[in-house]
Write a protein that holds these residues in place. Sequence first.
Motif, PDB file in Angstrom:
ATOM      1  N   TYR A 180      11.260  41.920   3.187  1.00 22.68           N
ATOM      2  CA  TYR A 180      11.381  40.562   3.164  1.00 22.68           C
ATOM      3  C   TYR A 180      11.585  39.676   3.327  1.00 22.68           C
ATOM      4  CZ  TYR A 180      15.975  43.059   3.181  1.00 22.68           C
ATOM      5  OH  TYR A 180      16.965  43.864   3.676  1.00 22.68           O
ATOM      6  N   ILE A 181      10.990  40.733   4.833  1.00 27.33           N
ATOM      7  CA  ILE A 181      11.241  39.981   6.102  1.00 27.33           C
ATOM      8  C   ILE A 181      10.913  38.916   6.898  1.00 27.33           C
ATOM      9  CG2 ILE A 181      11.959  40.201   8.801  1.00 27.33           C
ATOM     10  CD1 ILE A 181      13.053  42.905   8.353  1.00 27.33           C
ATOM     11  N   ALA A 200       6.246  47.972   5.391  1.00 27.57           N
ATOM     12  CA  ALA A 200       7.813  47.883   4.593  1.00 27.57           C
ATOM     13  C   ALA A 200       8.612  46.867   4.624  1.00 27.57           C
ATOM     14  CB  ALA A 200       8.446  49.224   4.895  1.00 27.57           C
ATOM     15  N   LEU A 201       7.908  46.427   5.738  1.00 27.15           N
ATOM     16  CA  LEU A 201       9.163  45.244   6.157  1.00 27.15           C
ATOM     17  C   LEU A 201       9.422  43.893   5.873  1.00 27.15           C
ATOM     18  CD1 LEU A 201      10.183  46.773   9.870  1.00 27.15           C
ATOM     19  CD2 LEU A 201      11.998  47.033   8.378  1.00 27.15           C
ATOM     20  N   LEU A 208       9.175  36.158   0.607  1.00 31.28           N
ATOM     21  CA  LEU A 208       8.926  36.073  -0.917  1.00 31.28           C
ATOM     22  C   LEU A 208       8.199  36.724  -1.520  1.00 31.28           C
ATOM     23  CD1 LEU A 208      11.135  32.931  -1.264  1.00 31.28           C
ATOM     24  CD2 LEU A 208      12.471  35.337  -0.767  1.00 31.28           C
ATOM     25  N   ALA A 209       6.754  37.142  -0.688  1.00 34.31           N
ATOM     26  CA  ALA A 209       5.674  37.518  -1.709  1.00 34.31           C
ATOM     27  C   ALA A 209       5.645  38.460  -3.056  1.00 34.31           C
ATOM     28  CB  ALA A 209       4.953  37.859  -0.737  1.00 34.31           C
ATOM     29  N   GLU A 231      16.849  44.711  -3.822  1.00 36.29           N
ATOM     30  CA  GLU A 231      16.923  44.384  -2.628  1.00 36.29           C
ATOM     31  C   GLU A 231      16.682  43.080  -1.749  1.00 36.29           C
ATOM     32  OE1 GLU A 231      18.702  46.139   1.393  1.00 36.29           O
ATOM     33  OE2 GLU A 231      18.605  47.734  -0.565  1.00 36.29           O
ATOM     34  N   ILE A 232      17.224  42.569  -1.597  1.00 39.40           N
ATOM     35  CA  ILE A 232      17.129  40.939  -0.616  1.00 39.40           C
ATOM     36  C   ILE A 232      17.811  40.955   0.667  1.00 39.40           C
ATOM     37  CG2 ILE A 232      16.971  39.918  -2.618  1.00 39.40           C
ATOM     38  CD1 ILE A 232      19.628  38.607  -2.365  1.00 39.40           C
ATOM     39  N   GLY A 233      17.160  40.228   1.165  1.00 42.13           N
ATOM     40  CA  GLY A 233      17.395  39.320   2.465  1.00 42.13           C
ATOM     41  C   GLY A 233      19.448  38.732   2.594  1.00 42.13           C
TER      42      GLY A 233
END
Length: 270
Positions: A180-181, A200-201, A208-209, A231-233
């Motif tokens: 999600y970065i 993975a990062l 948001l893809a 999980e989200i940023g």
Amino acid sequence: MAFALSIPLDAAQGPEFARDVCLLMAEATGLDRAQVLIEPDRRLTHEEEAKFLHLVAERRKGKSLAHVVGHVAFWNRRFRVTEDVLVPRPETETLIALALEEPFRDLLDLGTGSGVIAVTLLAECQDAVGIACDISATALAVAEGNARSHGVADRLHLEQSDWFECIGGDYDLIVSNPPYITEDAYADLAPEVLHEPRIALTPGGDGLAAYRAITAEAQTHLRPRGRLIVEIGYDQGAAVAELFREAGLDEVAVHADLDGRDRVVAGRST
């Protein structure tokens, strides 16, 4: 060489590196950290010294402590990690705690990486079964090892899949800690984080893809009133919650981690 932490450290590496030296000494000797601290005059064997110096050299290269020693603690268990997977963070335990608030018969873990989420949930719920998928075959090999280590391999099926691409069936619970970065933020990550697989990062762009891909198909793979938890940023709560609502999910909520930062979005199928 004695236990005394007299290894010369670069000032730029800071106090965290000095702390890690103690942990690396414990790893090299097989003792716990407390023993290292209270027995500073204990002499190392030649094998222990060689292993310790190797570990310090790897840490100096900028690798994370978890990647140097090859394991990390999560939810009171020890998980193997390699540079093929994301290192589990304590913040992800927020997702585990939320998932365990309700019983489930089966789960789907999307983008499982080391398998830490699926393995932990199945270890906590002895009657549940699950599927964990990842696009990376090498990540799945790490997840398989962790499933065996924690006694859930007979209840966890591993599948190489790009999100839902190779996934069938319906589930009580779908979980994910996806990349999600954002592309811009990725360039500013700490060097040790960059040893983790880029895939993975970050998905690139606005980060948001993965949430778009997951929410687009989640309803077709959830049983009625089944839960989707991701999980989200820390700054993505509103955006991901809106994707949940656009996908028709009910009871959408953003949950904070122990530091008070937005960390998980959850919703329920109709």
